[in-house]
Design a protein around this motif. Structure first.
Motif, mmCIF file in Angstrom:
data_model
loop_
_atom_site.group_PDB
_atom_site.id
_atom_site.type_symbol
_atom_site.label_atom_id
_atom_site.label_comp_id
_atom_site.label_asym_id
_atom_site.label_seq_id
_atom_site.Cartn_x
_atom_site.Cartn_y
_atom_site.Cartn_z
ATOM 1 N N GLU A 182 0.834 -1.212 0.000
ATOM 2 C CA GLU A 182 0.000 0.000 0.000
ATOM 3 C C GLU A 182 0.864 1.255 0.000
ATOM 4 O O GLU A 182 0.362 2.348 0.272
ATOM 5 C CB GLU A 182 -0.887 0.025 1.250
ATOM 6 N N GLY A 183 2.169 1.083 -0.235
ATOM 7 C CA GLY A 183 3.061 2.238 -0.231
ATOM 8 C C GLY A 183 3.403 2.721 1.167
ATOM 9 O O GLY A 183 3.786 3.877 1.359
ATOM 10 N N LEU A 184 3.288 1.837 2.158
ATOM 11 C CA LEU A 184 3.490 2.235 3.554
ATOM 12 C C LEU A 184 4.599 1.417 4.210
ATOM 13 O O LEU A 184 4.933 0.320 3.756
ATOM 14 C CB LEU A 184 2.183 2.021 4.345
ATOM 15 N N ALA A 185 5.160 1.955 5.291
ATOM 16 C CA ALA A 185 6.156 1.232 6.078
ATOM 17 C C ALA A 185 5.818 1.391 7.558
ATOM 18 O O ALA A 185 5.365 2.452 7.989
ATOM 19 C CB ALA A 185 7.544 1.795 5.812
ATOM 20 N N LEU A 186 6.029 0.304 8.321
ATOM 21 C CA LEU A 186 5.876 0.374 9.779
ATOM 22 C C LEU A 186 7.163 0.960 10.349
ATOM 23 O O LEU A 186 8.254 0.519 9.987
ATOM 24 C CB LEU A 186 5.655 -1.027 10.353
ATOM 25 N N LEU A 187 7.033 1.951 11.228
ATOM 26 C CA LEU A 187 8.221 2.592 11.785
ATOM 27 C C LEU A 187 8.388 2.183 13.244
ATOM 28 O O LEU A 187 7.510 2.450 14.065
ATOM 29 C CB LEU A 187 8.082 4.122 11.676
ATOM 30 N N PRO A 188 9.513 1.527 13.558
ATOM 31 C CA PRO A 188 9.715 1.087 14.949
ATOM 32 C C PRO A 188 10.097 2.270 15.823
ATOM 33 O O PRO A 188 10.918 3.090 15.431
ATOM 34 C CB PRO A 188 10.880 0.093 14.851
ATOM 35 N N MET A 189 9.475 2.387 16.963
ATOM 36 C CA MET A 189 9.758 3.516 17.850
ATOM 37 C C MET A 189 9.434 3.100 19.272
ATOM 38 O O MET A 189 8.476 2.363 19.504
ATOM 39 C CB MET A 189 8.893 4.710 17.427
ATOM 40 N N THR A 190 10.216 3.564 20.208
ATOM 41 C CA THR A 190 9.934 3.321 21.625
ATOM 42 C C THR A 190 8.499 3.770 21.926
ATOM 43 O O THR A 190 8.093 4.840 21.475
ATOM 44 C CB THR A 190 10.923 4.120 22.500
ATOM 45 N N GLY A 191 7.767 2.925 22.643
ATOM 46 C CA GLY A 191 6.390 3.302 22.981
ATOM 47 C C GLY A 191 5.364 2.836 21.955
ATOM 48 O O GLY A 191 4.168 3.044 22.148
ATOM 49 N N PHE A 192 5.836 2.213 20.888
ATOM 50 C CA PHE A 192 4.941 1.658 19.879
ATOM 51 C C PHE A 192 5.265 0.186 19.648
ATOM 52 O O PHE A 192 6.416 -0.200 19.789
ATOM 53 C CB PHE A 192 5.077 2.421 18.545
ATOM 54 N N PRO A 193 4.289 -0.620 19.213
ATOM 55 C CA PRO A 193 2.889 -0.240 19.087
ATOM 56 C C PRO A 193 2.255 0.096 20.443
ATOM 57 O O PRO A 193 2.703 -0.378 21.475
ATOM 58 C CB PRO A 193 2.227 -1.475 18.470
ATOM 59 N N ILE A 194 1.218 0.922 20.384
ATOM 60 C CA ILE A 194 0.396 1.168 21.567
ATOM 61 C C ILE A 194 -0.548 -0.029 21.644
ATOM 62 O O ILE A 194 -1.314 -0.273 20.709
ATOM 63 C CB ILE A 194 -0.406 2.474 21.429
ATOM 64 N N LEU A 195 -0.467 -0.790 22.746
ATOM 65 C CA LEU A 195 -1.240 -2.039 22.811
ATOM 66 C C LEU A 195 -2.605 -1.798 23.443
ATOM 67 O O LEU A 195 -2.706 -1.422 24.603
ATOM 68 C CB LEU A 195 -0.458 -3.100 23.586
ATOM 69 N N ARG A 196 -3.636 -2.004 22.655
ATOM 70 C CA ARG A 196 -5.009 -1.884 23.141
ATOM 71 C C ARG A 196 -5.772 -3.114 22.684
ATOM 72 O O ARG A 196 -5.240 -3.946 21.959
ATOM 73 C CB ARG A 196 -5.677 -0.636 22.566
#
Ligand code: PGA
Length: 234
Positions: free
Chosen positions: A171-185
């Motif tokens: 879809e032309g997208l990338a997941l970006l790893p970052m502290t605090g993500f993913p937000i788990l709900r």
């Protein structure tokens, strides 16, 4: 009682799902629709605040949502993890990095869902709780509009992993790893404690209860998409 529910011939199942549930809720209804041909099914799909209003005004009997309200009093049944991931356009340099600090979001343009969105509320709370004061200038009223805008380079966004393709690059997208993500709900199935649940709704809950322990196994009729998460380790 279970037998009575299985044999239920007539009625209407009135459900509301928050926006992102539209990516999978049809799968949760289809087996039930086949085995209960006499039951009409009405599914409303709206953002969180609109779903709350449908519950309050008794226009639906059941709702699937991440942030149940404290009024009316509700029964809640957790049904599916809802990780909220940070996304950027495919090829974004952050996709190759590990453990970017949350402070890297300062000064970045974020694209937001509309104000009644539960996703927007959770992301704002999360960023503010971590000392960020994000700019809310750009609001686009749907997950799909946000995905296209992120792919086009307008900004970054936080969306449910379930709103994205198994391979976001498609879809032309990338997941970006970052502290605090993913937000788990998680998403919960909710219904009012202060009203009698119609039989059609009880029957669907029983159907989900029996199917959910094997929800992610092939052939259960209840499937969550196969999803990859950004590598947040190390
Ligand atoms: P929404 O859904 O962002 O479409 O409101 C989120 C939720 O409440 O689960």
């Amino acid at each position: 009682e279970l037998l009575a529910l299985q044999g239920l011939k007539r009625g209407t199942l009135r459900i509301a799902g928050v926006t992102t549930t539209e990516y999978f809720i049809a799968q949760w209804i289809s087996a039930f629709a086949r085995t209960h041909p006499g039951i009409d099914i009405e599914l409303a799909v709206h953002n969180r605040d609109a779903v709350v209003e449908l519950l309050r005004s008794e226009r639906v009997d059941l709702a699937l949502m991440m942030r149940p309200p404290s009024f009316p009093p509700l029964h809640t049944l957790p049904v599916l993890d809802n990780p909220l991931v940070l996304i950027g356009p495919a090829g974004h340099p952050w996709a190759q990095r590990r453990r970017l600090p949350l402070s890297a979001l300062k000064g970045q343009t974020l694209l937001w869902r509309e104000s009644g969105s539960g996703t927007r509320q959770v992301v704002l709370e999360h960023l503010r709780a971590n000392g960020l004061d994000p700019d809310e200038r750009l609001t686009l009223g749907s997950n799909e509009a946000i995905k296209h805008a992120v792919a086009a380079g307008l900004g970054l966004a936080v969306l449910s992993r379930h709103a994205l393709d198994a391979d976001p690059a498609q879809e032309g997208l990338a997941l970006l790893p970052m502290t605090g993500f993913p937000i788990l709900r998680l998403w919960q199935l909710v219904w009012r404690r202060d009203r009698r649940l119609p039989l059609a709704a009880s029957a669907w809950i029983e159907h989900l209860r029996s199917a959910l322990p094997t929800a992610f196994q092939a052939g259960s009729g209840l499937k969550a998409p196969t999803i990859a998460m950004p590598d947040n380790s190390a």
